[in-house]
Design an enzyme around this catalytic site. Structure first.
Site, mmCIF file in Angstrom:
data_model
loop_
_atom_site.group_PDB
_atom_site.id
_atom_site.type_symbol
_atom_site.label_atom_id
_atom_site.label_comp_id
_atom_site.label_asym_id
_atom_site.label_seq_id
_atom_site.Cartn_x
_atom_site.Cartn_y
_atom_site.Cartn_z
ATOM 1 N N SER A 137 0.832 -1.210 0.000
ATOM 2 C CA SER A 137 0.000 0.000 0.000
ATOM 3 C C SER A 137 0.865 1.257 0.000
ATOM 4 O O SER A 137 1.994 1.266 0.509
ATOM 5 C CB SER A 137 -0.907 0.009 1.221
ATOM 6 O OG SER A 137 -1.764 -1.106 1.204
HETATM 7 N N1 SAH Z 1 -1.022 -4.929 4.034
HETATM 8 C C1 SAH Z 1 -0.288 -4.871 2.782
HETATM 9 C C2 SAH Z 1 -1.199 -4.718 1.594
HETATM 10 C C3 SAH Z 1 -1.280 -6.000 0.857
HETATM 11 S S1 SAH Z 1 -2.341 -6.006 -0.539
HETATM 12 C C4 SAH Z 1 0.774 -3.793 2.879
HETATM 13 O O1 SAH Z 1 1.391 -3.688 3.910
HETATM 14 O O2 SAH Z 1 1.054 -3.099 1.921
HETATM 15 C C5 SAH Z 1 -3.697 -6.953 0.093
HETATM 16 C C6 SAH Z 1 -3.429 -8.372 0.427
HETATM 17 O O3 SAH Z 1 -4.666 -8.945 0.842
HETATM 18 C C7 SAH Z 1 -2.931 -9.244 -0.727
HETATM 19 O O4 SAH Z 1 -1.711 -9.807 -0.396
HETATM 20 C C8 SAH Z 1 -4.019 -10.309 -0.875
HETATM 21 O O5 SAH Z 1 -3.527 -11.590 -1.207
HETATM 22 C C9 SAH Z 1 -4.626 -10.312 0.525
HETATM 23 N N2 SAH Z 1 -5.977 -10.866 0.639
HETATM 24 C C10 SAH Z 1 -7.044 -10.728 -0.187
HETATM 25 N N3 SAH Z 1 -8.105 -11.415 0.279
HETATM 26 C C11 SAH Z 1 -7.710 -12.024 1.444
HETATM 27 C C12 SAH Z 1 -8.345 -12.889 2.385
HETATM 28 N N4 SAH Z 1 -9.596 -13.311 2.258
HETATM 29 N N5 SAH Z 1 -7.617 -13.304 3.457
HETATM 30 C C13 SAH Z 1 -6.340 -12.920 3.624
HETATM 31 N N6 SAH Z 1 -5.673 -12.128 2.763
HETATM 32 C C14 SAH Z 1 -6.356 -11.675 1.678
#
Ligand code: SAH
Length: 296
Positions: A137
């Site tokens: 993010s």
């Molecule tokens: N928190 C991260 C952002 C990651 S992007 C940061 O520090 O930048 C969002 C993430 O959510 C992705 O890796 C995706 O695989 C995960 N995601 C999507 N649906 C999910 C679910 N049901 N359970 C766990 N993770 C999920």
């Protein structure tokens, strides 16, 4: 209002509450790159003879190379520290006020959460790819969500239990662990879960637990939570997940709601005001990767 349904989100749009300062969690250890390693000169082995001038030159050359390497490591640590400070200054100018949040973003080395090839862009205010069609993010979004989740918790932040859904590379989780008591973070893609584990190992974050699984199921074994932060956008949040939030607890989630245009997402804040009631605040227009069920 009862459960946060889509209709309910659109109903009332109060403004965001002001940020409050809380005590930070445990500090992250200094990145090892900052620690200067002593130059290593391998012992010269060979036939028993007096050292020649060539030996001495070689040894000097080895020492010089070790010193140069050492200087480069220290310089790049210094550069990333400077870039990080500049990023934090920009975040403060963009309206992030909570000093704990700014300190956390100044402390966690974001360049360690992206591929080496992207490290020079790690302190730009932008999302970056982390593989598997996912992104780390944007720093502003991480700071804003952390600030919002910290405000008006049912317990002091240093004692709060937080669940993040969507670990990705682990950056947001590391920031949360700086300001909250106990952080749990779930990721559904095994390769990203493993990668986050690797990224976080060197930083030693004792109050953070990474879990591989479907975040939509939550983490009943660690519930109830004072707060949840959802890092991917869905249409709705399942009851089974919301039931794991304490009364007084907060859920921050990007949801696929907007003003009628397809693909729009809005950052929503839900506060559990009683066992059956939630208050809802629609905040910023955002852009997150999709929240998907199941594991991969
Ligand atoms: N928190 C991260 C952002 C990651 S992007 C940061 O520090 O930048 C969002 C993430 O959510 C992705 O890796 C995706 O695989 C995960 N995601 C999507 N649906 C999910 C679910 N049901 N359970 C766990 N993770 C999920």
């Amino acid at each position: 209002m009862t459960r946060p349904t889509k209709k309910a989100w659109m109903a009332d749009v109060p403004s965001a509450p002001p940020a409050k300062a809380h005590r930070p969690g445990k500090p992250i250890a200094a990145p090892s790159a900052i620690k200067r390693a002593a130059p290593v000169v391998p012992p010269v082995r060979g036939p028993e003879r007096a050292p020649t001038r060539a030996d001495a030159r070689e040894s000097e050359e080895q020492q010089r190379r070790a010193r140069t390497h050492d200087t480069h490591v220290a310089q790049s640590a210094e550069t990333s520290e400077r870039m990080r400070r500049r990023m934090v200054d920009r975040l403060a100018q963009s309206g992030i006020r909570n000093p704990l949040v700014l300190t956390a973003l100044n402390r966690v080395p974001r360049h360690r959460f992206v591929d080496q090839g992207l490290a020079s862009r790690a302190y730009d205010d932008t999302a970056l790819p982390i593989g598997h069609a996912q992104t780390i993010s944007q720093p502003y979004v991480v700071a804003r969500m952390t600030e919002l989740v910290l405000t008006d918790l049912p317990v002091p932040a240093a004692q709060a239990r937080v669940l993040e859904i969507g670990t990705g590379c682990g950056y947001q989780a590391a920031i949360l662990a700086q300001v909250m008591g106990e952080v749990y973070s779930i990721e559904r893609i095994r390769a990203l879960h493993d990668r986050a584990r690797d990224n976080l190992r060197a930083l030693r974050v004792p109050n953070l637990r990474l879990v591989y699984g479907d975040g939509l199921v939550g983490l009943p074994s660690a519930a109830p939570f004072d707060a949840m932060l959802i890092a991917a956008a869905g249409d709705a949040l399942p009851d089974a997940l919301l039931d794991q939030v304490k009364v007084g607890g907060r859920v921050l989630a990007p949801l696929a709601v907007g003003h009628g245009r397809a693909g729009e997402q809005t950052l929503c804040l839900f506060v559990r005001t009683s066992r059956t009631q939630w208050s809802t605040t629609l905040l910023d227009a955002v852009r997150f990767v999709p929240l998907r069920p199941g594991i991969a």
